[in-house]
Enzyme design. Structure first.
Site, PDB file in Angstrom:
ATOM      1  N   ARG A   1       0.846  -1.182   0.000  1.00 25.91           N
ATOM      2  CA  ARG A   1       0.000   0.000   0.000  1.00 25.91           C
ATOM      3  C   ARG A   1       0.886   1.237   0.000  1.00 25.91           C
ATOM      4  O   ARG A   1       1.701   1.416   0.913  1.00 25.91           O
ATOM      5  CB  ARG A   1      -0.877  -0.028   1.260  1.00 25.91           C
TER       6      ARG A   1
ATOM      7  N   ASP B   1       2.739  -6.423  11.175  1.00 24.73           N
ATOM      8  CA  ASP B   1       3.702  -6.127  12.246  1.00 24.73           C
ATOM      9  C   ASP B   1       3.405  -6.952  13.484  1.00 24.73           C
ATOM     10  O   ASP B   1       4.307  -7.455  14.147  1.00 24.73           O
ATOM     11  CB  ASP B   1       3.651  -4.641  12.614  1.00 24.73           C
TER      12      ASP B   1
ATOM     13  N   ASP C   1      -1.376  -2.815  12.981  1.00 24.74           N
ATOM     14  CA  ASP C   1      -0.875  -3.377  11.725  1.00 24.74           C
ATOM     15  C   ASP C   1      -0.760  -4.889  11.891  1.00 24.74           C
ATOM     16  O   ASP C   1       0.069  -5.384  12.662  1.00 24.74           O
ATOM     17  CB  ASP C   1       0.490  -2.762  11.389  1.00 24.74           C
TER      18      ASP C   1
END
Ligand code: URA
Length: 210
Positions: free
Chosen positions: A105, A204, A201
Site C-alpha cells: 500500500r 507487524d 498493523d
C-alpha cells in the site's frame, strides 16, 4: 450462495479476536490466536462447498458417502499478512492449492502496487478463497480480486479477520459477486487508513516487525 457479508459470531472467534486486539498481546500469542481463529473462519467460509458422493467400504459394509466435489480449492494469500490466515486454513484443508498476490500500500495515496503474482493453474475450475486479515480501504483487496479474475477465477470468496465499512462498500461495488466472511465489522478507518478500533498493523503484530 452465501451472503455478501458474513460476520462470524461464534463465541470462540469473538473471544480470540478480543485477545488479538489487545495491544499488550505478545507476537507469539497473537500468531497462535490467528492460527486458531483461522480454523474457525475456514470452517465458515467453506460451509456450503459443493458435495458429491462416492462408493466406499467400511469395515462393516458398503455405503455411499459424501465427499467434496470438483477440483482442489485454491487459497490465495494477499501478502504479507495473508500468510497468517493461510497457515491455519491449510491445517484444515491440507490439499488446497496455494497462490500469492503481493501488493503493497502506497502510504501516501493508500493505493495498491503489485510486486508479486503466482497462482495455481485452472483457477476457472476452482473455488478460490482470497485471504487477508484486514479489509481496510478495500483498495488492495479489490485489486487482488481483479488480478484473480484476470487469471480466470470466477468463483471467489474473500476471508478476513476484521473489516471496515469503507472496505466492505468498496468490495461490494467492485466485486458484488465475491462474498466476504469476517470475524468483525469495525467502526471506521482513521486518517492513515487503519481500522478503528482494529488491532493495529496485522503484519507487524504477527511477524513482530515493530
Ligand atoms: N492493515 C492493517 O494491518 N491494519 C489496519 O488497521 C488496516 C490495514
Amino acid at each position: 450462495m452465501i451472503e455478501h457479508l458474513t460476520i462470524v459470531q461464534h463465541p470462540l472467534v469473538q473471544h480470540k479476536l478480543t485477545l488479538m486486539r489487545e495491544k499488550e498481546t505478545p507476537t507469539a500469542v497473537f500468531r497462535q490466536l490467528l492460527r486458531e481463529i483461522s480454523h474457525l473462519l475456514a470452517y465458515e467460509v467453506t460451509r456450503n462447498l459443493e458435495m458429491t458422493s462416492v462408493h466406499i467400504e467400511t469395515p462393516l459394509t458398503e455405503m455411499r458417502a459424501p465427499k467434496l466435489a470438483g477440483k482442489k480449492l485454491a487459497l490465495i494469500s494477499i501478502l504479507r499478512a495473508g500468510n497468517g490466515l493461510l497457515d491455519g486454513i491449510l491445517d484444515l484443508i491440507p490439499s488446497a492449492r496455494v497462490g500469492f498476490v503481493g501488493l503493497y500500500r502506497d502510504e501516501e495515496t493508500l493505493k495498491p502496487v503489485q510486486y508479486y503474482f503466482k497462482v495455481p493453474t485452472e483457477l476457472e475450475d476452482r473455488l478460490v478463497i482470497a485471504v487477508d486479515p484486514m479489509l481496510a480501504t478495500g483498495n488492495s483487496s479489490a485489486a487482488a480480486i481483479d488480478l484473480l479474475k484476470q487469471a480466470g477465477a470466477t468463483n471467489i470468496r474473500f476471508l478476513c479477520l476484521l473489516a471496515a465499512p469503507e472496505g466492505v462498500k468498496r468490495m461490494a461495488e467492485a466485486h458484488p459477486d465475491v462474498p466476504i466472511v469476517t470475524a468483525a465489522l469495525d467502526s471506521h478507518l482513521n486518517e492513515k487508513g487503519y481500522i478503528v478500533p482494529g488491532l493495529g498493523d496485522a503484519g507487524d503484530r504477527m511477524f513482530g516487525t515493530k
